[in-house]
Scaffold this active site. Structure first.
Site, PDB file in Angstrom:
ATOM      1  N   ASP A 127     -68.031 -14.844  46.751  1.00  0.00           N
ATOM      2  CA  ASP A 127     -68.772 -13.873  47.553  1.00  0.00           C
ATOM      3  C   ASP A 127     -68.768 -14.348  49.007  1.00  0.00           C
ATOM      4  O   ASP A 127     -68.162 -15.372  49.323  1.00  0.00           O
ATOM      5  CB  ASP A 127     -70.203 -13.685  47.020  1.00  0.00           C
TER       6      ASP A 127
ATOM      7  N   HIS B  52     -67.084  -8.261  50.110  1.00  0.00           N
ATOM      8  CA  HIS B  52     -67.715  -9.549  49.748  1.00  0.00           C
ATOM      9  C   HIS B  52     -66.683 -10.669  49.804  1.00  0.00           C
ATOM     10  O   HIS B  52     -66.613 -11.514  48.905  1.00  0.00           O
ATOM     11  CB  HIS B  52     -68.366  -9.455  48.366  1.00  0.00           C
TER      12      HIS B  52
ATOM     13  N   GLU C 278     -69.801  -2.471  47.399  1.00  0.00           N
ATOM     14  CA  GLU C 278     -70.287  -2.701  48.753  1.00  0.00           C
ATOM     15  C   GLU C 278     -69.175  -3.145  49.706  1.00  0.00           C
ATOM     16  O   GLU C 278     -69.241  -4.227  50.296  1.00  0.00           O
ATOM     17  CB  GLU C 278     -71.412  -3.736  48.721  1.00  0.00           C
TER      18      GLU C 278
HETATM   19  C1  ACM Z   1     -74.207  -5.402  43.253  1.00  0.00           C
HETATM   20  O1  ACM Z   1     -75.397  -5.629  42.960  1.00  0.00           O
HETATM   21  N1  ACM Z   1     -73.814  -5.390  44.509  1.00  0.00           N
HETATM   22  C2  ACM Z   1     -73.216  -5.134  42.239  1.00  0.00           C
END
Ligand code: ACM
Length: 765
Positions: free
Chosen positions: A197, A270, A333
């Protein structure tokens, strides 16, 4: 195996006395609850001569059980055959569920049947849970008594998962094994390991040493909560990674417990840590740092050939390590801002006839899917992978609610259910003010337990695509493994029952009583679980009296209203407390004169709105429905620091009209309105609101009030002098028009989305 409804003997009888022999037997408290369980008054005793027999079957499960028994009894266990004083494992091809098993216990033997080693392993786990909770602590127990039960069991769902984020904070291999061991105890079978991440890359990839040297470490970490302003940092380097050797060790440990490990390698978003190590993977070419705070970042993999080669090489090493059929590629995201201005990204859009950046995301995912499919693997992605077109063979992990699940299942895709509303164990689990800092939200145990992973919109056929549920543990606010345990337990136990036990065999109060007994088992495993079983909760009923309750049986609730701490002689709660004046209630659960759990404190403000009729022209979002519309005038303020409790109402992107009708006209001197403000969670107080009030004289007053939130605090608590509109005329009603804040501005979390409005008590004085 034919299953009948479980007979739940569990709720009332903790101890079954076996009088003839003076033996005290614990009532079975197996979690997750078996589909069928019958207990009779007899028992089997394990003593110094008890042996195990298995023919050639299930050697691995037998060894697992033997290791446990040897640890508890402090002696060697023989594998042999007799007809008495024996634990027998037997193959039974008639048990059609691959994970199913039966246990039959009488005075002579414990007979376990299964058709696979997994079934035998789950039988061993159930048998272990039939042993005394302190079994492992009390070496050399000469006789252990096990109630004579009959169990027929098999899981409801084939996917029973737990997730762990090791990017935001990292935990040693021993802890990862402890977590997996607890999953196995609960018959969960998929460990979703979130390895990469923005805040750190945690898996060794030999071809790319800078992932270890650069991407695995951040220079500093955010202190406090993301919503605190200004942001402050600890200034300490943080990080590390799991070597490939350690990853192999974890996978082997999990495999021995019938758990598959699914690695997650996040793309295309991410990815800031990877881009910090290799800036050429990004779209800007600029140097970035491994992220030091939480949230969503704009740095994203650029869809260049160089990036795809990098990702394929990374995944080659990942596939070499992980035998899992599924590889999780993230997909959530991923802000499209950088792609909009990147020549490379725009060129890929053009060359491939894509309409926009959403289709580019889909192109990106589909390309990775083709690569993984060509190696015989399947992808899982978060539900954003539905946007711009779903990759043909993808399994969707539905997290932003259940809409993604419905859409994917209807399109014939498999789905894993992890909605924030029921599966995010990083949310608060109690309304206590002294809970350790968490990301926000509110997900109490009962809500997890009552989760039904099958969305009601699906037909029977479509619902076959729901593989099962998973609990997610995102670790921004979990610096230590102790804290992970606190957040994950006991909600993981509730989720295990959601995943394993048929709806018809679930029963929350039975679960709570088994959980109470299970605490000792968790203690023996040294798990730092949260214990909210001995709390008091309160609710104002329709007759304006305050009701107190606690969830386990056989306890007393005692309370005071004079601000003192309840003691064993304080008033015993027997009936609802009338609310006809300001109240300050302190209350605690007692058993045998001893206080258990924490004191619960509730202030009730007896203001002029209490008991009036309130209507809102919108329904609160189902995840934030609090105690309903009347909760806005029930005399109880929501938490100043949490928006997810039972008092705050949340609305997503909607303008609101709230009307309060008074039973009798009243003279109003002051009105207090409270809005929550947490930009990190997309929550914004409105910029202004208007109100209208009709007086007894027939006159109407209206005004518009601008709200300032210069302090950027998490609470906008606004009081205004109503008396200035009319000092002597009584109001018949008051109506508020509250526009939503609007779209979240660029540069903020959730930019471009509509903001949430959170409102709680409207205090009328
Ligand atoms: C997430 O909680 N961004 C999958």
């Amino acid at each position: 195996m034919k299953l009948r409804l479980a007979i739940l003997f569990l709720s009332l009888m903790f101890i079954i006395g076996c009088k003839e022999q003076g033996v005290q037997l614990l009532s079975p408290s197996i979690i997750p609850a078996p589909q069928f369980l019958k207990v009779d008054a007899r028992h089997f005793s394990i003593d110094a001569a008890t042996i195990i027999s298995n023919g050639d079957d299930f050697t691995h499960s037998v060894d697992f059980l033997k290791a446990f028994l040897e640890q508890g009894t402090g002696r060697n266990w023989e594998t042999n055959y007799t007809t008495e004083n024996i634990i027998t494992f037997e193959y039974d091809g008639a048990i059609t569920s691959k994970e199913g098993y039966t246990i039959e216990i009488n005075e002579q033997q414990i007979l376990i049947k299964a058709s696979t080693d997994t079934g035998a392993f789950y039988a061993a786990q159930s048998l272990i849970q039939l042993m005394p909770t302190d079994f492992l602590d009390s070496k050399n127990i000469s006789e252990i008594h096990i109630p004579a039960v009959t169990i027929n069991d098999e899981p409801r769902f084939k996917y029973r998962g737990m997730h762990l984020d090791v990017s935001r904070h990292m935990y040693d291999v021993d802890f990862i094994k402890k977590y997996i061991n607890a999953m196995a105890m609960l018959k969960m079978n998929n460990f979703h390991w979130h390895l990469t991440d923005d805040q750190g890359w945690r898996i060794e990839i030999k071809k790319y040493p800078r992932l270890q040297e650069v991407a695995a470490y951040r220079d500093s970490t955010l202190l406090g909560h993301y919503n605190d302003t200004p942001h402050q940092y600890d200034g300490k380097k943080y990080g590390g990674f799991y070597t490939q050797e350690e990853v192999r060790e974890v996978i082997a440990f999990a495999k021995a417990r019938h758990i598959n490990v699914i690695p997650e390698i996040e793309l295309p978003g991410h990815a800031q840590a990877a881009i910090a190590a290799y800036p050429e993977l990004g779209c800007t070419g600029e140097n970035v740092q491994v992220a030091m705070k939480w949230g969503v970042f704009e740095d994203i993999y650029c869809p260049s050939e160089e990036t795809f080669t990098f990702l394929e090489n990374v995944l080659d090493e990942v596939m070499e390590l992980f035998p899992s059929k599924y590889i999780h590629i993230g997909g959530d995201e991923a802000p499209k801002t950088q792609w909009k201005t990147s020549a490379v990204a725009q060129q890929v859009i053009k060359e491939n006839g894509l309409t926009d950046e959403y289709e580019l995301q889909s192109y990106f995912i589909q390309r990775m899917e083709r690569y993984l499919n060509s190696k015989g693997r399947q992808i899982i992605g978060w539900d954003e992978i539905l946007e711009g077109g779903l990759a043909p063979n993808a399994t969707v992990m539905s997290w932003r609610g259940t809409q993604g699940a419905v859409e994917a299942a209807q399109a014939g895709h498999d789905v894993i259910m992890t909605p924030t509303s029921h599966a995010y164990f990083d949310y608060y689990q109690s309304e206590n003010d002294d809970e350790p800092l968490a990301i926000g939200g509110f997900l109490p145990l009962e809500k997890v337990y009552n989760f039904n992973p099958i969305p009601q919109e699906l037909t029977k056929e479509e619902s076959k695509h729901i593989l099962g549920p998973q609990g997610n543990v995102w670790t921004e606010y979990m610096k230590t493994s102790d804290q992970v345990e606190y957040m994950a337990f006991p909600r993981m136990l509730a989720m295990s029952e959601v995943a394993w036990t048929n709806e018809a065999n679930k029963d929350y109060s039975g679960f709570l009583n088994r959980l109470e007994a299970f605490h000792k088992r968790l203690d023996a495993l040294d798990i730092n679980y949260a214990n909210h079983l001995y709390e008091v909760s309160g609710v104002l009923n329709d007759s304006l009296a305050y009701e107190l309750s606690t969830v386990t049986l056989g306890k007393e609730i005692r309370y005071t209203t004079d601000g003192t701490i309840p003691v064993a002689t304080s008033t015993l709660y027997e009936r609802a407390i009338p609310f006809n004046q300001n109240l300050e209630i302190n209350t605690t659960v007692f058993k045998d004169g001893k206080a258990l759990g924490k004191m619960f404190k509730q202030e009730l403000i007896y203001h002029k709105g209490v008991g009036a009729t309130l209507t809102i022209d919108k329904t609160p979002h189902s995840a934030y429905a609090g105690s309903g519309a009347t909760g806005l005038i029930n005399g109880i303020k929501g938490s100043d620091s949490r928006y997810g409790d039972s008092e705050w109402l949340g609305f997503w992107g909607e303008d609101l009209e709230i009307e309060i009708e008074f039973e009798e006209p009243i003279l109003i001197s002051e009105i207090e309105l409270r809005f929550y403000n947490a930009p990190g969670q997309w929550i914004y107080a409105p910029k202004q609101f208007s109100f209208y009030s009709r007086f007894e004289s027939g006159a109407l007053v209206a005004d518009k009030i601008l709200l300032k939130n210069e302090a950027q605090s998490s609470l906008v608590d606004f009081k205004y002098d109503f008396g200035k509109y009319n000092k002597s005329n009584k109001s018949k009603n008051i109506k508020f028009i509250i526009p939503n804040y609007g779209f979240i501005p660029e540069g903020k979390q959730g930019a471009g989305n509509k903001a949430w409005t959170f409102i709680d008590e409207i205090v009328i004085r």
